[in-house]
Design a protein around this motif. Sequence first.
Motif, PDB file in Angstrom:
ATOM      1  N   GLU A  27       0.831  -1.187   0.000  1.00 52.65           N
ATOM      2  CA  GLU A  27       0.000   0.000   0.000  1.00 52.65           C
ATOM      3  C   GLU A  27       0.872   1.246   0.000  1.00 52.65           C
ATOM      4  O   GLU A  27       1.985   1.248   0.481  1.00 52.65           O
ATOM      5  N   SER A  28       0.354   2.304  -0.628  1.00 56.06           N
ATOM      6  CA  SER A  28       1.113   3.551  -0.643  1.00 56.06           C
ATOM      7  C   SER A  28       0.989   4.227   0.711  1.00 56.06           C
ATOM      8  O   SER A  28       0.067   3.971   1.475  1.00 56.06           O
ATOM      9  N   GLY A  30       0.267   7.532   1.859  1.00 56.91           N
ATOM     10  CA  GLY A  30      -0.218   8.851   1.493  1.00 56.91           C
ATOM     11  C   GLY A  30      -0.289   9.786   2.680  1.00 56.91           C
ATOM     12  O   GLY A  30       0.288   9.553   3.727  1.00 56.91           O
ATOM     13  N   ALA A 232      -0.341   8.768  -8.361  1.00 52.98           N
ATOM     14  CA  ALA A 232      -1.021   9.296  -7.168  1.00 52.98           C
ATOM     15  C   ALA A 232      -0.731  10.775  -6.992  1.00 52.98           C
ATOM     16  O   ALA A 232      -1.581  11.531  -6.503  1.00 52.98           O
ATOM     17  N   THR A 531       5.189   5.393  -2.929  1.00 53.74           N
ATOM     18  CA  THR A 531       4.297   4.412  -3.542  1.00 53.74           C
ATOM     19  C   THR A 531       5.119   3.333  -4.234  1.00 53.74           C
ATOM     20  O   THR A 531       6.345   3.401  -4.286  1.00 53.74           O
TER      21      THR A 531
END
Length: 548
Positions: A27-28, A30, A232, A531
């Motif tokens: 998972e990124s 963020g 993203a 990411t």
Amino acid sequence: MPTRPAAAVAATTTALLLSLTACGGGESQGAGKGGDPVRGGTFTYAAAVGTSCLDPHTSPGDIAAVVQRNVFDSLVQLDAKGRLHPWLATSWKVSADARSYTFQLRDDVTFHDGTPFDAAAVKANLEHIKAPATKSLYASALLGPYSGSEVLGEHSIRITFSEPNIPFLQAASTPYLGIASPTSLKKFKDQLCAGGKYSVGTGPYRSERYVKNDRAEFTRNKDYTWSPRGAAHQGPPLVDKLVIRFLPEDSVRAGALTSGQVDAAAVPVTSAKAVRRNTSLRLTKQQSPGASYSLYLNTDRGPLRDERVRRAFQQSVDVDALIRSIYQGEYERAWSPLSPTTPAAYDESIKGAVRHDPAAAATLLDQAGWTGRDAKGYRTRSGERLALHWPFIGALVRDQRDVLAEAVQAELKKNGIDLVRDPVETGAYFERYGKGDYDVWDNAWVRADPAILAGFYLSTNLPSAGGQNVSHTDDRQVDSWLRAGAAEEAPATRETSYAKVERWAVDHGTVLPLYVPVTSIGTTTAARGLTFDANAWPQFAGVWKNTK
């Protein structure tokens, strides 16, 4: 010539690659609870290995791709969910026979040196990759059966192949086929490996300085407005500077992360549990698609020309026990030359194809005539010891592979096989690679497409030709399956072709799969925006630090 629209090909590629997100983490990181992104500052990442060459058209190394993704953009982007997006190309059409790709290109892109991006620049890059003087060790094979490019207009180009090449769009998304300034390709033709000011692309960062095996430094490209639609983060980077340090010592790299000297780091397997327990750090793991870490056996040299000896090599090693003992559950045992996360290819039935059976291995060696023993217990035939040579570069050893190699040596010795590890310098290493001057070669290769098997098993893809066929496999049936896989659009049909190659490679003793590579990245809790792409490589275009 009939064509297929980009949407159709994109849908096909998406279907091929959706499995990437179904397996593992990745998972990124963020903004999350950290609030709005913060502009400015320096983001520092610690990599596990350095490289002698930063030209992705020449270097086969993963680290060259990770580093230079910041500098070189691609025609298309393949995101972590396997979806294709326009990047430097705005659209594309594929001929019905998959031998021709026509791209429409952006008209608002400029290289870091001021050179305009256009169709001629794309053609110059493809020709550079294929040029013998480039000495490409991977990009040339990735480009496949390239036959030429035709500039149709300032921002339109047709790329043609001598055979169907369905995997080309995935290949075109990688940094290895990234687009460099044509001015730099001419001006710096003898210095491209040196990185730094000699690396000139269109990417989100400008390459400023490279100190070999120490660090690479980049600055923000404030004019960057052509992020791929699937990214993203859109627009110029948030940080002013990106630094990638090369820290091959596992303890030093882990210490740099835990002490806050770096914001993110490739976490060694020996430190993974400690990072998980540290509340000031995060650990993200993702299995890499492509080729598993394996030992390839040279079928065109010495004792390993005999399939019985190769199969005995496989059966003499207790891979299950070694992977459990050394990696403590962080890595899983590999059964195939392909990673399980490689889309539209992995054959689940291959599990169990190679079993530890030293008695059966001994019988095979006896049948092959290696019945004598010397004073050290190694098998002999006509007075010659059963010795196999495995070259390696000490500075590039990672992931406890030195420990694993010693364990494999010990296993083989029990059955009288002398596996000799030859430490060599970089130049000698690649010279031996090109000449086939080895018996055993270890490799793992990242690619989000089963066509990676063509690199390793197509008869024309020998190392001397820029390929990775280190086993020197030369089999018409294997070539036929690989070409069928490259011509098939339907994922299920492609899987059938590539699964046959997987099984053949193992059954004929060309490879001993060891473990499935994993990208493990540790970050401080302040690090944000990191990411992963479809290759499980870290992406830095949108990184920032929460200083609150």
